[in-house]
Design a protein around this motif. Structure first.
Motif, PDB file in Angstrom:
ATOM      1  N   LEU A  63       1.032  -1.224   0.013  1.00 35.87           N
ATOM      2  CA  LEU A  63       0.075  -0.121  -0.104  1.00 35.87           C
ATOM      3  C   LEU A  63       0.987   1.206   0.018  1.00 35.87           C
ATOM      4  N   PRO A  64       0.915   1.911  -1.147  1.00 34.13           N
ATOM      5  CA  PRO A  64       1.994   3.015  -1.163  1.00 34.13           C
ATOM      6  C   PRO A  64       1.961   3.865  -0.080  1.00 34.13           C
ATOM      7  N   LEU A  65       0.775   4.436   0.278  1.00 34.08           N
ATOM      8  CA  LEU A  65       0.770   5.432   1.491  1.00 34.08           C
ATOM      9  C   LEU A  65       1.498   5.134   2.700  1.00 34.08           C
ATOM     10  N   ASN A  66       0.959   3.707   2.959  1.00 33.55           N
ATOM     11  CA  ASN A  66       1.578   3.221   4.325  1.00 33.55           C
ATOM     12  C   ASN A  66       3.302   3.082   4.209  1.00 33.55           C
ATOM     13  N   ARG A  69       4.936   6.520   4.423  1.00 29.20           N
ATOM     14  CA  ARG A  69       4.825   6.904   5.781  1.00 29.20           C
ATOM     15  C   ARG A  69       5.934   6.307   6.588  1.00 29.20           C
ATOM     16  N   TYR A 119       3.286  10.664   1.732  1.00 30.36           N
ATOM     17  CA  TYR A 119       2.401  10.778   2.664  1.00 30.36           C
ATOM     18  C   TYR A 119       3.222  10.653   4.163  1.00 30.36           C
ATOM     19  N   TYR A 123       2.795  15.706   3.356  1.00 27.38           N
ATOM     20  CA  TYR A 123       1.473  15.922   3.664  1.00 27.38           C
ATOM     21  C   TYR A 123       0.782  14.855   4.596  1.00 27.38           C
TER      22      TYR A 123
END
Lengths: 248, 248
Positions: A63-66, A69, A119, A123
């Motif tokens: 999952l790219p966003l996880n 982060r 992420y 942001y």
């Protein structure tokens, strides 16, 4: 002022390269410090992909966003991403220099957003828009297109350029930046594909360069494109019914 | 009917993969033939670059359009580009399955347009729009986004989705295709980032899958998004002042 030029074109003798060089020269002469992210020259990889994450938050499912982060919080972002983020934090003004390909940024530049704007770093849910991480900085897109101006008007077959620029402007504002109106250079079609005779075409290119050079000397006077912000929205992130922007 | 699904997501357990699988299953069950361009799976290179052109039209200066036309006319296009073009010619319906990243297509899919839609092959000055090479075919974008529906309305902070989709729709129509309204799956934010509790989130995903499956069974009834065409434009490619679309 610190200026970052994100330059995206595969050919060093292109008109995009010339506009980039004009920005470097003009802004340096004015006493600003200028750096260039030459995406093609540096061989930037625009594809967000598991290969960029050495230590994974989740080894089963990407999952790219996880992963962004996780890598950001553990100082494990890829070297090129870290470099671009440092350049962004350093900059007061960001100039994106690119050709309009298929009604948008080239893949190379699109992937600069996909990979660099991580992420948790650039942001988060609460740090976006007018509370964004890059607040206080300004951004300009300097865009070339092959078709002439008329084709990109509201009724032109090329597609309304204000609508074609909208996604890019949304992304820049999402990060907190003030977005200045784009620098649009139309009718830039070399190699025998121009709509004009060669003499007229060369004069046209000279005029476009002159317009860019002139504008770069007057950026302090410019106002950014207006966007609504947190104080204008209801809890769903929608402009309230009473807001004047709804009735403009 | 021959259906090409251009699938762009790095994770085979993603919701995008699930929507792709639903399209494969549903359309196959209806008796259609389905092929998938799995851009991540096939390691597609989205960067238009001199490295893709073995024999150059111009060895000094890389002008992408001229090199594309030269390679096309001499049967020297890169293998992956040739393969994608054959798939496009084979297809009656093209489905683009992708997540909205930074207000647009992921770089991987954007580069599919940049590299595959070659000048001289898939379009030329006279073969565009309603005289386009891919005339008679239909296209749908099936798009996932993390934020909920409200944020993507005309006054939502996510950006008006009809404006965010505009560049993609322009590109599809430029090639001659009839563009059906997009399939929009909002609030698809996994891995603990969802706006909803887990139970409600899973039900939401199930509803989105059901909506897609249902729609795929009724595509014959749909009308494409209206665009103006050659008969509507003056010699500059601008809608004539008398045209009803200007006054809608």
């Amino acid at each position: 002022m610190n200026v970052l030029i994100v330059y995206c074109h595969p050919e060093s003798m292109s008109f995009n390269a010339a506009l980039k060089d004009i920005a470097v020269t003009t802004l340096t002469e004015q006493g600003h410090e200028v750096r260039v992210s030459d995406l093609y020259g540096e061989g930037f990889d625009p594809v967000e992909h598991p290969r960029h994450f050495e230590t994974r938050h989740d080894n089963q499912r990407f999952l790219p966003l996880n992963e962004q982060r996780h890598a950001h919080d553990n100082d494990q972002l890829a070297t090129d991403v870290t470099r671009e983020i440092e350049r962004l934090h350093w900059a007061d003004l960001v100039i994106l220099q690119f050709p309009l390909w298929w009604h948008a940024q080239p893949a190379m530049l699109k992937g600069w957003f996909d990979r660099v704007m991580v992420y948790g770093g650039l942001y988060s849910g609460s740090r976006r828009y007018d509370r964004g991480v890059l607040s206080g900085k300004r951004a300009i897109s300097s865009v070339t297109a092959g078709s002439p101006l008329a084709a990109f008007g509201p009724w032109g077959r090329g597609g309304d350029i204000s609508r074609l620029m909208y996604p890019t402007h949304c992304s820049l504002y999402y990060l907190g930046m003030e977005v200045l109106p784009p620098q649009l250079s139309f009718g830039v079609q070399g190699g025998g594909l121009s709509y004009q005779a060669e003499d007229a075409f060369q004069q046209h290119l000279a005029n476009l360069k002159h317009a860019w050079r002139t504008r770069l000397g007057q950026l302090d006077d410019e106002s950014p494109i207006p966007f609504s912000g947190w104080n204008d929205w209801d809890e769903d992130g929608v402009l309230t019914l009473q807001h004047p922007l709804r009735w403009r």
